[in-house]
Scaffold this motif. Structure first.
Motif: not given
Lengths: 306, 213
Positions: A197-210, A267-274
Motif C-alpha cells: 500500500m506504500m504507506r508507513s512503515p513500508f513507504d521508504i520507496v517514496l521517502a520524501p525527506q530522503e 493500513s492507515v492506522f498502522v501507518g500513523v502509528v508505526f
C-alpha cells in the motif's frame, strides 16, 4: 456469456465510482494523518483540486518514450486490477469482466504497474528515481510472496481460481467469510496488504525527506496527474480484491464502500502509528515473519481442506 | 560540476565501447522558454482557482528567513488548511519560496531550480533581504534586488517575517492568481534575454547551459 456493449458503459461507470471513492478516501486519510499529528490538515476535497491543477499545468517536458509510457502503464495496472475484480457480487453489470481463473491475471496486473513505472522513471534519469525503483522493486517482491501465498491458500480453500466463485462460497453471513473460516490466512494477507500500500512503515520507496519522492521525482504536470489518478484507483482495486477474497465481498455499493473503507483504514492506522522501515528492515521483516506465517497458513489450509 | 564537464568529449564505456558525449545537447534542453497563452476566460478562471487553491511549495531555504517556513507545517500554523503543501522536487512545485538573502553562489542554484519548475509558477520572496539587500545590502557577495534576476510575484516584508505574515502573503498570492495576474512565467519568457544578462553579470563562473529545464 455473450458480449454486451452496455457492459463497457457500466464498467466505465464502475471505474468512475471507484475513482471518486479513492479520491475521497485519500483526502480523508490525509486528514486522519493530520489529526494524529494534532493538525487540521488539508481539506478532504484537496486531492481533486490538486488533480485539476496538475492536469492544467501549461508546460511539461519529457525524457523519452518510456517516460511517457511509465504513468500509462501504472494506470493500466490500476484499471486492469479493478476491471477484472467483481466489484459487486451478483450484480449483472457491476461484476466487471471477472472470469474463471482471473486471480492469476489480477496478481500479474498488481505487479505490472510497478514494472512499467520502473522503466518510465528510469528513463527520467534522476539518481533518486533509480534508488527509489531499486528499493520499490525489492520491497514489492518481498511483500508479493506472502500476498501470493495468501491468494494460493484461498484458491486451495475454495478449490477455485475465480474470484466470483470465492465470493459466492462466502455468502450467507460473516461465519462464512475467509476471515472467520481461515483467520491465519487472512492475517498473512493483511500483512502483505500493508507492504503493497506504500504507506508507513513500508513507504521508504517514496521517502520524501530522503530521496525526494523516489521514482516520480521527475514526473510533473499531466504525468503526475495520471499517477495521482492511479493513486486513487489502484489501492481501491486492491482493497476490493481483498474484500472479495477474505471479507465476503459486497452485494451493493453501500456495503462495498463500508468494507473498503474499513480495510483501507487498517493500513492507515498502522501507518500513523508505526514509523518508517528502512528497505533492508522491511524486506527482512517480510521474510522473517510474513513468509513463515504464510507457509504455516498454507499448510493449515491444506489440512483444513482434507 | 565545472565548466569542463560540459565540453564535448569521447568516453569509453565499461565494455570498451567508445561513444561521443555532448553534455549540452544530451543532458540539457536547448529550447528557449516559451510564452503560454491563457485559455479562454471562463475556463482559465476555473483553472486559476485550482492553481490558487493548490499551492505546491519548493522551499529554498538558504537565508535565515527560511526558519520561519518550518512552523507553517506544524499544528500551530498548519498551512495545509489553505491548500498549501510542500513538495520535495522542483518538477512538481509551483511556488518557489526564497527564504531570505541570496549569495552569488545560491543565486545560481535558485535559477536552476526555478527553470526546472513547470508553469504557471510563482516566486514568493521572503524578508527584506530579497527587496533591497536588507542588513546585507553592502555585502560583497549577496544580491540586493531579487526582482532583477527572477520575476517575483509577492514580497513578504520583515526581518524576518513571522509565520502569520507568511500565511497572509500566501493568501495575497492566491488572490493574485485568481485575478489572473500570476503570469511570472510568461514575464520571464518575454524578458528572457534581459534576465539572463542580469544573471550573468552577477554569476561570473557561468558553468551551466543557458536553458536547463
Amino acid at each position: 456469456m455473450g458480449f454486451e456493449p452496455i457492459k463497457i458503459l457500466y464498467s466505465l461507470l464502475s471505474l468512475f465510482i471507484i475513482f471518486n471513492i479513492g479520491m475521497l478516501i485519500n483526502g480523508i486519510t490525509r486528514k486522519i494523518g493530520a489529526r494524529v499529528g494534532r493538525r487540521h490538515g488539508i481539506r478532504f476535497y484537496q486531492p481533486y483540486i490538486d488533480l485539476v491543477k496538475n492536469y492544467a499545468l501549461r508546460s511539461n517536458i519529457t525524457h523519452g518514450i518510456m517516460f511517457y509510457l511509465g504513468p500509462v502503464f501504472r494506470l493500466t495496472g490500476g484499471i486492469g486490477v479493478y476491471l477484472f475484480v467483481p466489484a459487486i457480487y451478483g450484480s449483472e453489470y457491476f461484476g466487471n469482466f471477472s472470469f474463471a481463473g482471473d486471480l492469476v491475471l489480477i496478481t500479474y496486473f498488481i505487479f505490472f504497474g510497478t514494472l512499467g513505472m520502473a522503466l518510465g522513471a528510469g528513463e527520467g534519469g534522476h539518481p533518486y528515481s533509480a534508488i527509489g525503483i531499486s528499493r520499490g522493486l525489492a520491497q514489492v517482491t518481498a511483500a508479493e510472496i506472502p500476498l501470493v501465498i495468501a491468494f494460493l491458500g484461498a484458491a486451495i480453500q475454495y478449490q477455485s481460481l475465480s474470484v466470483t466463485e470465492m465470493v459466492a462460497l462466502q455468502q450467507g453471513g460473516i461465519q462464512n467469510w475467509t476471515l472467520v473460516t481461515n483467520p491465519l490466512l487472512t492475517a498473512v494477507a493483511l500483512i502483505a496488504y500493508l507492504g503493497t500500500m506504500m504507506r508507513s512503515p513500508f513507504d521508504i520507496v517514496l521517502a520524501p525527506q530522503e530521496i525526494p519522492i523516489g521514482p516520480p521525482t521527475e514526473y510533473h504536470s499531466t504525468f503526475l496527474g495520471v499517477l495521482q489518478t492511479n493513486r486513487a484507483i489502484f489501492p481501491m482495486a486492491k482493497t476490493v480484491l481483498f474484500m472479495n477474497v477474505f471479507f465476503g465481498g459486497a452485494t451493493n455499493w453501500g456495503v462495498l464502500i463500508l468494507k473498503v473503507f474499513l480495510i483501507y483504514m487498517w493500513s492507515v492506522f498502522v501507518g500513523v502509528v508505526f514509523p518508517r522501515f528502512r528497505v533492508d528492515h522491511s524486506i527482512r521483516w517480510f521474510y522473517k515473519y510474513a513468509l513463515p506465517l504464510g507457509l504455516v497458513a498454507l499448510a493449515a489450509t491444506s489440512l483444513l481442506i482434507k | 560540476m565545472s565548466s569542463k564537464d560540459l565540453e564535448k568529449r569521447r568516453v569509453t564505456g565499461p565494455d570498451g565501447e567508445q561513444f561521443d558525449v555532448d553534455p549540452m545537447q544530451d543532458y540539457f534542453c536547448q529550447e528557449r522558454p516559451k510564452e503560454h497563452e491563457p485559455a479562454n476566460k471562463v475556463w482559465e478562471s476555473f483553472l486559476n482557482w485550482a492553481r490558487a487553491e493548490s499551492l505546491w511549495i519548493l522551499g529554498y531555504g538558504t537565508g535565515c528567513g527560511a526558519i520561519e517556513m518550518r512552523p507553517l507545517m506544524t499544528p500551530r500554523f498548519d498551512a495545509y488548511r489553505y491548500g498549501i503543501q510542500w513538495r520535495p522536487t522542483p518538477r512538481q512545485s509551483n511556488v518557489l519560496v526564497i527564504g531570505g538573502y541570496l549569495s552569488v553562489k545560491t543565486l545560481k542554484r535558485v535559477i536552476r531550480s526555478y527553470e526546472q519548475m513547470q508553469g504557471p509558477k510563482y516566486v514568493v520572496a521572503l524578508g527584506s533581504c530579497t527587496i533591497n539587500g536588507g542588513m546585507y545590502w553592502d555585502s560583497y557577495n549577496t544580491i540586493n534586488r531579487l526582482d532583477k534576476y527572477l520575476p517575483v510575484d509577492i514580497y513578504i516584508t520583515g526581518c524576518m517575517p513571522r509565520p502569520e505574515s507568511l500565511l497572509a502573503g500566501f493568501e495575497a498570492l492566491k488572490k493574485l492568481i485568481k485575478e489572473g495576474k500570476g503570469e511570472g512565467q510568461n514575464l520571464y519568457a518575454r524578458n528572457f534575454d534581459e534576465y539572463k544578462a542580469n544573471q550573468k553579470k552577477i554569476i561570473r563562473d557561468w558553468d551551466m547551459p543557458d536553458y536547463n529545464w
